[in-house]
Design a protein around this motif. Structure first.
Motif, mmCIF file in Angstrom:
data_model
loop_
_atom_site.group_PDB
_atom_site.id
_atom_site.type_symbol
_atom_site.label_atom_id
_atom_site.label_comp_id
_atom_site.label_asym_id
_atom_site.label_seq_id
_atom_site.Cartn_x
_atom_site.Cartn_y
_atom_site.Cartn_z
ATOM 1 N N ARG A 162 0.823 -1.219 0.000
ATOM 2 C CA ARG A 162 0.000 0.000 0.000
ATOM 3 C C ARG A 162 0.857 1.270 0.000
ATOM 4 N NH1 ARG A 162 -2.865 -3.447 3.489
ATOM 5 N NH2 ARG A 162 -4.987 -3.917 2.791
ATOM 6 N N GLY A 167 -1.158 3.037 -8.135
ATOM 7 C CA GLY A 167 -2.531 2.913 -8.606
ATOM 8 C C GLY A 167 -2.781 1.532 -9.179
ATOM 9 N N SER A 180 -8.014 3.309 -10.041
ATOM 10 C CA SER A 180 -7.847 4.209 -8.889
ATOM 11 C C SER A 180 -6.376 4.534 -8.761
ATOM 12 C CB SER A 180 -8.341 3.526 -7.604
ATOM 13 O OG SER A 180 -8.035 4.308 -6.466
ATOM 14 N N GLY A 181 -6.085 5.747 -8.300
ATOM 15 C CA GLY A 181 -4.692 6.165 -8.239
ATOM 16 C C GLY A 181 -4.205 6.551 -9.616
ATOM 17 N N ASP A 192 -7.930 6.817 -2.650
ATOM 18 C CA ASP A 192 -7.068 5.664 -2.875
ATOM 19 C C ASP A 192 -7.874 4.372 -2.750
ATOM 20 O OD1 ASP A 192 -4.884 7.252 -3.304
ATOM 21 O OD2 ASP A 192 -4.120 7.097 -1.265
ATOM 22 N N LYS A 195 -6.303 0.773 -2.611
ATOM 23 C CA LYS A 195 -5.726 0.163 -1.413
ATOM 24 C C LYS A 195 -6.680 -0.849 -0.782
ATOM 25 C CE LYS A 195 -2.593 3.986 -0.411
ATOM 26 N NZ LYS A 195 -2.121 4.995 0.564
#
Length: 466
Positions: A162, A167, A180-181, A192, A195
């Protein structure tokens, strides 16, 4: 499986082969044995090559109310509870490309089926690395490492995935392609959400791309093996080391029982003392950093009443010994399972201040239940507690189950979090590997429903039956 269930399974396998192409689908019993999870075999395995294909497969599974378990090299399929349902294995091993690598920017993008060992070799050519360093190194893939949140010995200095995953791109349980990211280090937009996928065992979404921050490879390294008469002295050494100006790359405290298995399985010398507790300290950086460790670490060892200290890294031979030692420590889950097919390995997170009490209580518990046990402790707060229960070729699973429940109670009393990471299927049928229901279960259930409303992905494998 009865005749009716067998016929239904064969019919579904035929439909999947027709839908996605016979060349991309495995349906024979001999092929599907490799995809079994806790003794449960799917009707078919689909070898996907793209996010679009994965989305199509998941939409098909949702419409047919079928369960899918994503996998790659299958080194982590033993983690988690037995699946509540399992119809299709989604094999990502064909998605094995490096999609982008910018050594100057220290960024990397890969597909989930990339073998970590091959990636490590490619990064080493640019004098860079990813601090994942998972067990089952020669087979483990990026997707499996992230889905299981595989605990690298390098967490001591680099944190977990993490901390350096920039991403993820993924497909949700209802077939939506999302991300995401980002793909660069300076990424500040959005939440985020990626994660959430790390450590979720494929219960939320299927990872199709992972973007990482890479790190420069340290130019020099030295490994110290410090021997102690007992646990308390070894942990006191780690406490003093942590408060010193020295910044170790990796610290592992190893019980004599672990040392015995690592030594017996090693083809050559690995410099561990088989009758004493050992702290293995890896220091890396420029020459000045390494030299400071050489100067100051012996005095810390003397202050904490060490029984001996060996430094590895001065000669070509000792460098090989150091590499072999660190490799054995990384691979200890695999080595323990080779030593005893019923090996049960608990993964425990605890405050560093609680680790001496935790080690003492676990040792007393093993003695009380007449269990052969072993400990690997990482002083930043992670403990692996291994049980090798086979005696005379027979495993008393009722006795092992009672012991596992006692471990959960002990960890709870010390405010530590515990799960059983590896265990025989027979034990999972009587003991929940995730322990008692967590107070945040309702939130977890809502997250699952958002990502996977049809409960298609790995149902029942995660905490709380998710």
């Amino acid at each position: 499986m009865n005749a009716a269930a067998s016929d239904a399974s064969a019919l579904m396998a035929a439909r999947i082969a027709q839908q996605f192409g016979a060349e991309n689908v495995l349906t024979s019993a001999t092929q599907l044995v490799a995809y079994e999870v806790d003794g449960i075999r799917p009707a078919a395995a689909v070898l996907a090559k793209s996010a679009e294909e994965i989305a199509e497969i998941l939409r098909f599974a949702e419409s047919e109310k079928r369960a899918v378990i994503p996998c790659g090299a299958r080194t982590k399929l033993g983690i988690g509870m037995p699946p509540a349902r399992y119809d299709i294995a989604l094999d990502l091993s064909r998605m094995n490309r490096v999609l982008a690598y910018e050594p100057r920017d220290l960024t990397l993008g890969v597909e989930p089926g990339v073998p970590f060992s091959a990636l490590a070799t490619a990064l080493a050519a640019e004098k860079q690395f990813l601090p994942l360093n998972p067990p089952f190194l020669t087979r483990a893939t990026i997707g499996g490492i992230l889905a299981s949140d595989s605990a690298s010995p390098l967490r001591h200095s680099y944190g977990g995935p993490r901390d350096f995953v920039l991403g993820l791109e993924f497909v949700t349980g209802d077939g939506a392609i999302a991300k995401s990211g980002g793909r660069v280090v300076k990424n500040v937009s959005g939440y985020d959400l990626h994660k959430l996928l790390i450590g979720s065992l494929g219960t939320l979404a299927v990872i199709t791309r992972a973007n990482f921050k890479t790190f420069p490879m340290p130019p020099a390294q030295v490994v110290f093996v410090v021997a102690f008469e007992g646990t308390a002295a070894a942990l006191e050494f780690c406490r003093v080391l942590e408060r010193s100006p020295l910044g170790a790359l990796q610290v592992d405290v190893i019980s004599p029982e672990v040392a015995q298995i690592l030594v017996s399985s090693a083809p050559g010398e690995i410099a561990l003392h088989e009758k004493r507790w050992c702290a293995v300290v890896s220091a890396a950086g420029n020459a000045r950093v390494v030299e400071r460790h050489r100067r100051e670490l012996p005095s810390i060892a003397e202050q904490t009443k060490a029984a001996g200290l060996v430094a590895l890294g001065d000669t070509e031979q000792s460098i090989k010994v150091a590499a072999a030692l660190l490799g054995r420590i990384r691979e200890f889950p695999a080595l323990f399972q080779m030593a005893d097919s019923a090996a049960t390995i608990f993964r425990i997170t605890a405050l560093p201040s609680m680790m001496p009490a935790l080690a003492q209580r676990l040792g007393a518990l093993a003695a009380e239940h007449a269990m052969r046990s072993a400990l690997v402790m990482r002083p930043h707060g992670l403990v692996y507690f291994a049980i090798l229960p086979t005696a005379g070729g027979v495993v008393a699973f009722n006795k092992l189950a009672a012991f596992a429940e006692a471990v959960f109670r002990t960890a709870n009393e010390l405010e530590a979090k515990v799960r059983i990471e590896f265990a025989p299927t027979e034990l999972k049928r009587t003991v929940n590997v995730w322990g008692a229901a967590r107070p945040d279960f309702e939130l977890m259930r809502r997250v699952k429903n958002t990502f996977d409303p049809g409960n298609v992905l790995s149902p029942g494998r995660f905490a709380g039956g998710i």
